[in-house]
Design a protein around this motif. Structure first.
Motif, short mmCIF file in Angstrom:
data_model
loop_
_atom_site.label_atom_id
_atom_site.label_comp_id
_atom_site.label_asym_id
_atom_site.label_seq_id
_atom_site.Cartn_x
_atom_site.Cartn_y
_atom_site.Cartn_z
N VAL A 388 0.86 -1.18 0.00
CA VAL A 388 0.00 0.00 0.00
C VAL A 388 0.90 1.23 0.00
O VAL A 388 1.70 1.42 0.91
CB VAL A 388 -0.93 0.02 1.22
N LYS A 389 0.78 2.07 -1.02
CA LYS A 389 1.63 3.25 -1.11
C LYS A 389 1.24 4.27 -0.05
O LYS A 389 0.13 4.22 0.51
CB LYS A 389 1.52 3.86 -2.51
N PRO A 390 2.13 5.20 0.30
CA PRO A 390 1.82 6.21 1.32
C PRO A 390 0.51 6.94 0.99
O PRO A 390 0.31 7.41 -0.13
CB PRO A 390 3.02 7.15 1.27
N GLY A 391 -0.39 6.97 1.96
CA GLY A 391 -1.69 7.60 1.76
C GLY A 391 -2.73 6.70 1.15
O GLY A 391 -3.91 7.07 1.09
N GLY A 392 -2.34 5.50 0.69
CA GLY A 392 -3.28 4.59 0.05
C GLY A 392 -4.29 4.03 1.05
O GLY A 392 -3.95 3.75 2.20
N ILE A 393 -5.51 3.84 0.57
CA ILE A 393 -6.60 3.35 1.43
C ILE A 393 -7.37 2.28 0.67
O ILE A 393 -7.92 2.54 -0.41
CB ILE A 393 -7.58 4.48 1.83
N LEU A 394 -7.44 1.07 1.23
CA LEU A 394 -8.27 0.03 0.64
C LEU A 394 -9.73 0.34 0.92
O LEU A 394 -10.06 1.11 1.84
CB LEU A 394 -7.90 -1.34 1.20
N CYS A 436 -16.72 -9.51 9.14
CA CYS A 436 -16.45 -8.19 9.73
C CYS A 436 -16.25 -7.16 8.63
O CYS A 436 -15.81 -7.47 7.52
CB CYS A 436 -15.22 -8.24 10.64
N THR A 437 -16.57 -5.90 8.92
CA THR A 437 -16.23 -4.81 8.01
C THR A 437 -14.83 -4.34 8.35
O THR A 437 -14.48 -4.17 9.51
CB THR A 437 -17.23 -3.65 8.13
N HIS A 438 -14.02 -4.13 7.31
CA HIS A 438 -12.63 -3.80 7.59
C HIS A 438 -12.04 -2.94 6.48
O HIS A 438 -12.55 -2.91 5.35
CB HIS A 438 -11.79 -5.08 7.74
N ARG A 439 -10.98 -2.27 6.83
CA ARG A 439 -10.28 -1.39 5.90
C ARG A 439 -8.85 -1.22 6.37
O ARG A 439 -8.57 -1.23 7.57
CB ARG A 439 -10.98 -0.04 5.81
N MET A 440 -7.93 -1.04 5.40
CA MET A 440 -6.53 -0.77 5.73
C MET A 440 -6.11 0.54 5.08
O MET A 440 -6.46 0.83 3.94
CB MET A 440 -5.64 -1.92 5.24
N TYR A 458 -13.92 -20.17 0.32
CA TYR A 458 -13.78 -19.56 -0.99
C TYR A 458 -12.93 -18.32 -0.85
O TYR A 458 -13.18 -17.47 0.01
CB TYR A 458 -15.16 -19.21 -1.56
N THR A 459 -11.90 -18.20 -1.71
CA THR A 459 -10.98 -17.06 -1.59
C THR A 459 -10.91 -16.24 -2.88
O THR A 459 -9.94 -15.51 -3.09
CB THR A 459 -9.56 -17.55 -1.22
N GLY A 460 -11.92 -16.33 -3.73
CA GLY A 460 -11.93 -15.58 -4.98
C GLY A 460 -12.08 -14.08 -4.77
O GLY A 460 -12.61 -13.63 -3.74
N GLU A 461 -11.63 -13.30 -5.77
CA GLU A 461 -11.71 -11.85 -5.68
C GLU A 461 -13.15 -11.34 -5.68
O GLU A 461 -13.41 -10.23 -5.22
CB GLU A 461 -10.95 -11.20 -6.85
N ASP A 462 -14.08 -12.14 -6.17
CA ASP A 462 -15.46 -11.68 -6.18
C ASP A 462 -16.17 -11.88 -4.85
O ASP A 462 -17.35 -11.55 -4.71
CB ASP A 462 -16.25 -12.35 -7.31
N ASP A 463 -15.46 -12.41 -3.84
CA ASP A 463 -16.03 -12.44 -2.48
C ASP A 463 -15.62 -11.16 -1.75
O ASP A 463 -15.02 -11.19 -0.68
CB ASP A 463 -15.54 -13.68 -1.72
N ILE A 464 -15.92 -10.05 -2.37
CA ILE A 464 -15.68 -8.74 -1.75
C ILE A 464 -16.97 -7.94 -1.85
O ILE A 464 -17.46 -7.67 -2.95
CB ILE A 464 -14.54 -7.96 -2.45
N VAL A 465 -17.53 -7.58 -0.71
CA VAL A 465 -18.67 -6.67 -0.66
C VAL A 465 -18.10 -5.30 -0.32
O VAL A 465 -17.71 -5.05 0.82
CB VAL A 465 -19.71 -7.12 0.38
N ARG A 466 -18.03 -4.42 -1.33
CA ARG A 466 -17.42 -3.11 -1.14
C ARG A 466 -18.47 -2.15 -0.60
O ARG A 466 -19.48 -1.90 -1.25
CB ARG A 466 -16.82 -2.62 -2.47
N ILE A 467 -18.22 -1.62 0.57
CA ILE A 467 -19.18 -0.74 1.25
C ILE A 467 -18.89 0.73 0.95
O ILE A 467 -19.80 1.53 0.74
CB ILE A 467 -19.14 -1.00 2.77
N GLU A 468 -17.62 1.07 0.92
CA GLU A 468 -17.21 2.46 0.69
C GLU A 468 -15.83 2.45 0.05
O GLU A 468 -14.98 1.63 0.42
CB GLU A 468 -17.20 3.22 2.02
N ASP A 469 -15.62 3.36 -0.90
CA ASP A 469 -14.32 3.37 -1.60
C ASP A 469 -13.97 4.79 -2.01
O ASP A 469 -14.74 5.44 -2.72
CB ASP A 469 -14.37 2.45 -2.83
N VAL A 470 -12.79 5.26 -1.59
CA VAL A 470 -12.37 6.62 -1.93
C VAL A 470 -12.04 6.77 -3.41
O VAL A 470 -11.96 7.89 -3.92
CB VAL A 470 -11.16 7.08 -1.08
#
Length: 474
Positions: A388-394, A436-440, A458-470
């Motif tokens: 994660v680059k400086p200032g980056g937010i998942l 859990c809801t989480h962010r880094m 299941y560990t696929g990329e589509d098992d992501i429920v995105r709640i908020e994204d900058v």
């Protein structure tokens, strides 16, 4: 040179896939964004720097949605600002040129536009600028100029241009005709007759190009005009409207305008150029050793001549081969006769049809906040290296089928779990239970690097429920 011209607006085409340079260039990170040459930056960045002088205005970059953050980041690293137009889908170069030209006309209806591919290699920047200024003077009179390249060989990889009578500006000529890619015998005849390669780079007055497009390709103009008018801002990008844009016919600017217009002119370029379209052309522009080999990375050769051997990490050894291309990456190896290198594009199409993930995706996947790379995957687990680059937010997200462990190995992580914020430092780990809801977030001044261990059904990329994204991703 005597005389002046108005500021030239670069329109940079940066939406191609570059499949002939697989496995280094892939759909998710194509050749224009990869450091192909020894200078360290990408060809896109080199193109930006080439048009950074006082003769040029802020660029207009035409690219695709998947590359928007790569474009923005590589521009930021150079300190360059400009307009980034996002094509909803590829409709060939006529639509892209029309979009960039219409955008340039918002600055000046008679703007001088310079259309450049983002994936070409140019040597001799001063000569390039001088040739652009010559072309611009002819463009002021309504000419649509192309930069014709003096051939270094009777290549069958490029189209050719027959040069006509001199125009009023020194070093500029009428363009008699375009010639498609020839066979070897015709290529030798063309070179002997003084024809030049067609670089696919153009310089023109915006209103002149739009007059020709409206006459020769009105459906392109109507679709792109509507798409631009209905476009919307998304962070620093301008998204062209998808419904309108897809009505544009798929046609190149060569077929739509350049092969029909009576305004075409050509500058016999004085700079060095290559479109680095395939591995044999990469070989041609790289310095070779005494055996004629171009060697890059951890490579050892024995009894091998006139070959390109490149490794991006693993030791690659070649014995007793001549005139071959060997390219090894972490997840794929290409071995080809150098003369057959352009057919790599057909090989990639075959791999895509067979469902090989490595045909289109790199192991390292770039995101607006940084990148991740898979280390291992198996039944009910996956391990990734995340930077994660400086200032980056998942994004703030949750998973239905897996828990995660984040182990910090470099930097500091600000981790939010179900609304609670905690800081983790090197050799500390955060546990994120299923659901859990989480962010880094990287709050520091250096890269944050973690090892992510996923465990679950299941560990696929589509098992992501995105709640908020900058970054406004869906």
């Amino acid at each position: 040179m005597a005389g002046t011209v108005r500021t030239i607006i670069p329109i940079i085409m940066a939406g191609g896939s570059g499949t002939r340079l697989w496995p280094l260039s892939r759909e998710t990170m194509p050749k224009q964004f990869i450091p192909l040459m020894d200078a360290g930056g990408s060809t896109f960045q080199a193109t930006l720097e080439r048009v950074s002088g006082p003769q040029f205005g802020p660029p207009i970059v035409v690219t695709g949605n998947d590359f928007r953050f790569i474009v923005a980041e590589q521009m930021r690293l150079l300190g360059r600002e400009g307009e980034i137009l996002l094509e909803p889908e590829r409709r060939d170069s006529a639509a892209a040129v029309a979009a960039g030209t219409l955008k340039a006309m918002e600055r000046d209806p008679e703007a001088i536009c310079l259309v450049l591919a983002a994936d070409h290699v140019v040597t001799g920047t001063d000569a390039f600028v001088e040739d652009c200024l010559r072309a611009a003077r002819a463009a002021e009179d309504g000419r649509i100029m192309t930069l014709g390249i003096e051939p270094t060989s009777p290549s069958v990889a490029y189209g050719y241009i027959e040069v006509g009578a001199p125009l009023g500006v020194e070093g500029t000529f009428a363009l008699e005709r375009f010639v498609e890619k020839p066979d070897r015998a015709r290529a030798e005849a063309y070179v002997a007759d003084g024809l030049v390669w067609n670089s696919g780079n153009f310089l023109y007055r915006a209103d002149a190009m739009m007059e020709e497009l409206r006459q020769e390709a009105p459906d392109v103009v109507s679709a792109v005009s509507a798409s631009l008018a209905a476009g919307r801002r998304d962070l620093e990008f301008l998204r062209l409207d998808a419904d309108a844009f897809r009505r544009a016919p798929k046609i190149s600017i060569d077929y739509a305008v350049m092969e029909k217009t009576r305004r075409a002119g050509v500058v016999r370029a004085s700079f060095g150029w290559s479109d680095v379209g395939s591995w044999d052309s990469i070989y041609d522009v790289k310095p070779a050793d005494a055996q004629g080999n171009v060697i890059e990375g951890p490579v050892s050769v024995l009894g091998t001549r006139n070959s390109l051997v490149r490794s991006d990490g693993i030791l690659t050894a070649v014995v007793g081969l001549d005139d071959v291309v060997v390219v090894s990456t972490a997840d794929a190896v290409l071995v080809a006769a150098k003369s057959e290198a352009p057919k790599v594009k057909d090989l990639v199409a075959q791999l895509v049809a067979a469902g090989h993930e490595a045909a289109t995706d790199h192991l390292r996947i770039h995101r607006p906040w940084g990148w991740y790379q898979r280390i291992d995957i198996g039944d009910r687990f996956q391990v990734k290296h995340i930077c994660v680059k400086p200032g980056g937010i998942l994004s703030l997200q949750r998973h239905h089928h897996r828990a995660e462990h984040w182990v910090v190995v470099h930097g500091t992580a600000e981790v939010t779990i179900d609304g609670t914020v905690k800081y983790y430092h090197e050799n500390e780990a955060a546990y994120l239970p299923i659901g859990c809801t989480h962010r880094m977030h990287n709050p520091g001044k250096i890269d944050l690097k973690i090892i992510e261990i996923q465990v679950g059904s299941y560990t696929g990329e589509d098992d992501i429920v995105r709640i908020e994204d900058v970054y406004a991703r869906q």
